[in-house]
Design an enzyme around this catalytic site. Structure first.
Site, PDB file in Angstrom:
ATOM      1  N   CYS A  20      60.452  34.727  45.844  1.00  0.00           N
ATOM      2  CA  CYS A  20      61.054  35.084  44.558  1.00  0.00           C
ATOM      3  C   CYS A  20      60.043  35.751  43.640  1.00  0.00           C
ATOM      4  CB  CYS A  20      61.634  33.845  43.870  1.00  0.00           C
ATOM      5  SG  CYS A  20      63.101  33.184  44.689  1.00  0.00           S
ATOM      6  N   PHE A  22      56.897  38.733  42.797  1.00  0.00           N
ATOM      7  CA  PHE A  22      56.883  40.196  42.755  1.00  0.00           C
ATOM      8  C   PHE A  22      56.863  40.802  44.156  1.00  0.00           C
ATOM      9  CE2 PHE A  22      53.715  43.873  42.287  1.00  0.00           C
ATOM     10  CZ  PHE A  22      54.721  44.831  42.247  1.00  0.00           C
ATOM     11  N   LYS A 160      41.196  33.070  47.669  1.00  0.00           N
ATOM     12  CA  LYS A 160      41.942  33.933  48.585  1.00  0.00           C
ATOM     13  C   LYS A 160      41.146  34.171  49.869  1.00  0.00           C
ATOM     14  CE  LYS A 160      45.390  35.824  47.900  1.00  0.00           C
ATOM     15  NZ  LYS A 160      46.782  35.414  48.232  1.00  0.00           N
ATOM     16  N   ILE A 187      48.398  46.332  43.644  1.00  0.00           N
ATOM     17  CA  ILE A 187      49.846  46.460  43.857  1.00  0.00           C
ATOM     18  C   ILE A 187      50.572  46.741  42.540  1.00  0.00           C
ATOM     19  CG2 ILE A 187      51.873  45.404  44.901  1.00  0.00           C
ATOM     20  CD1 ILE A 187      50.087  43.383  46.234  1.00  0.00           C
TER      21      ILE A 187
END
Length: 373
Positions: A20, A22, A160, A187
């Protein structure tokens, strides 16, 4: 007669973690369009936004830091593939929350996937895992070392990198469990909340007269649809590799256990991207009216603003990191993704900017109409 979509192969049962969000909802949408027979399960902390009205898509509210919740749902669904896009916001202050979600949550997902027979696991990493404040990225490829710990000023990026490492180390444990990681850069697109909106708001606030530095640094920006495309190619490749097991692909063709940079393959001068966004939003300021700020001065101002806004628990519009990154080269090679995934951008930079900005303008117009009623 069946349409090409009807004859597209099903990928079985696929779970999209953070579907849900981006990037996640763009992956769900593209997966449903390309493989309409695939059963898609979206797992997210909250599922009240970006929902796709499709009989083949189901939504489940799950906290990935809770292993029992994950294991229970995986046992029910028995997915063939998992795409994991969920993470905290990069600007969250709590290192503990970042660790629990980005690293601990990923390890929970890996464990549940290994225990329930998942074949393919694709992780959304970040191109910034190889970025340091001292080294510019010039056509960086996947052989560049991870930058973590004390060498990495952004703790989010360290988490990450640790999560990416866990995903790759889990590859082929057990032997039928195949993993890889996608590293997108910058992005943007419809639904973007971090990159395009601040740039468009700068235009609305009449702040397009300034730039930091001489605008000689190349930067990668990536349209979200291309990132979604890269994820689906990776998932398909892993599922194919699983199908032909126990054959192991040649090292030059291998996808499992590997990482891939995904970008638009169109590095541009940093402020040219901002000006393209401003132009799409309506700006027509000539270049000879633009003032160039000294990078050192902007960095110092960013530090002052961070301190002042930090006292209020807010993030300023200019930070030291933004000042630094807006004047350094940061672009990557996508040759490996082209060779092994068959990747090529499906939407070019100009069209991506048009789609993203027009989405923001439509939202603003709808909000304006709502207030006037």
């Amino acid at each position: 007669m069946a349409s090409p979509q009807d004859s597209a192969p099903s990928l079985g049962k696929v779970i999209v973690i953070g579907g849900c969000g981006f990037l996640g909802h763009h992956i769900v949408k593209l997966l449903a369009e390309r493989h309409p027979q695939t059963q898609i399960s979206v797992l997210d902390l909250r599922t009240n936004s970006n929902r796709l009205p499709s009989p083949n898509v189901s939504y489940h509210e799950v906290d990935i830091t809770n292993y029992d919740q994950i294991q229970s749902l995986f046992s029910q669904i028995k997915p063939d593939g998992v795409i994991h896009t969920a993470a905290t916001h990069a600007f969250i202050k709590s290192k503990e929350i970042m660790d629990n979600v980005n690293v601990g949550g990923t390890k929970n997902l890996l464990k549940a996937a290994q225990e329930t027979g998942v074949k393919a696991f694709v992780y959304t990493s970040s191109a910034s895992v190889v970025l340091s404040p001292k080294t510019e990225l010039v056509n960086a490829d996947e052989t560049w070392p991870l930058v973590t710990g004390d060498a990495q000023p952004e703790y989010y990026t360290t988490t990450k990198a640790f999560a990416e490492t866990a995903v790759l180390e889990a590859n082929r444990t057990p032997s039928g469990f195949l993993t890889c990681a996608i590293r997108p850069a910058g992005i943007f697109g419809e639904g973007d909340v971090q990159l395009l909106p601040p740039i468009v708001h700068a235009y609305w606030n009449k702040q397009t007269r300034f730039q930091i530095g001489p605008n000689e640094n190349l930067f990668d920006f990536t349209y979200v649809g291309n990132v979604a495309h890269g994820h689906l190619l990776a998932l398909q490749a892993l599922l194919h590799s699983h199908k032909i097991m126990p054959t192991v692909p040649l090292d030059t063709e291998r996808v499992d256990g590997e990482v891939f940079f995904i970008t638009n393959g169109q590095p541009v001068y940093f402020w040219d991207f901002a000006r393209a966004v401003w132009h799409e939003a309506g700006d027509r300021l000539p270049l000879n009216k633009v003032w160039e700020l000294d990078p050192g001065f902007a960095f110092a101002i960013g530090g002052i603003l961070e301190a002042a806004f930090g006292l209020m628990g807010r993030k300023p519009k200019l930070t030291r990191a933004q000042a630094r990154y807006s004047t350094m080269n940061k672009y990557h090679s996508i040759d490996k993704a082209k060779r092994r995934l068959g990747y090529a951008p499906v939407v070019d930079l100009d069209e991506g900017i048009r789609r993203g900005v027009q989405h923001i303008l439509r939202q603003a117009e709808a909000e304006k109409e709502k207030k006037s009623q």
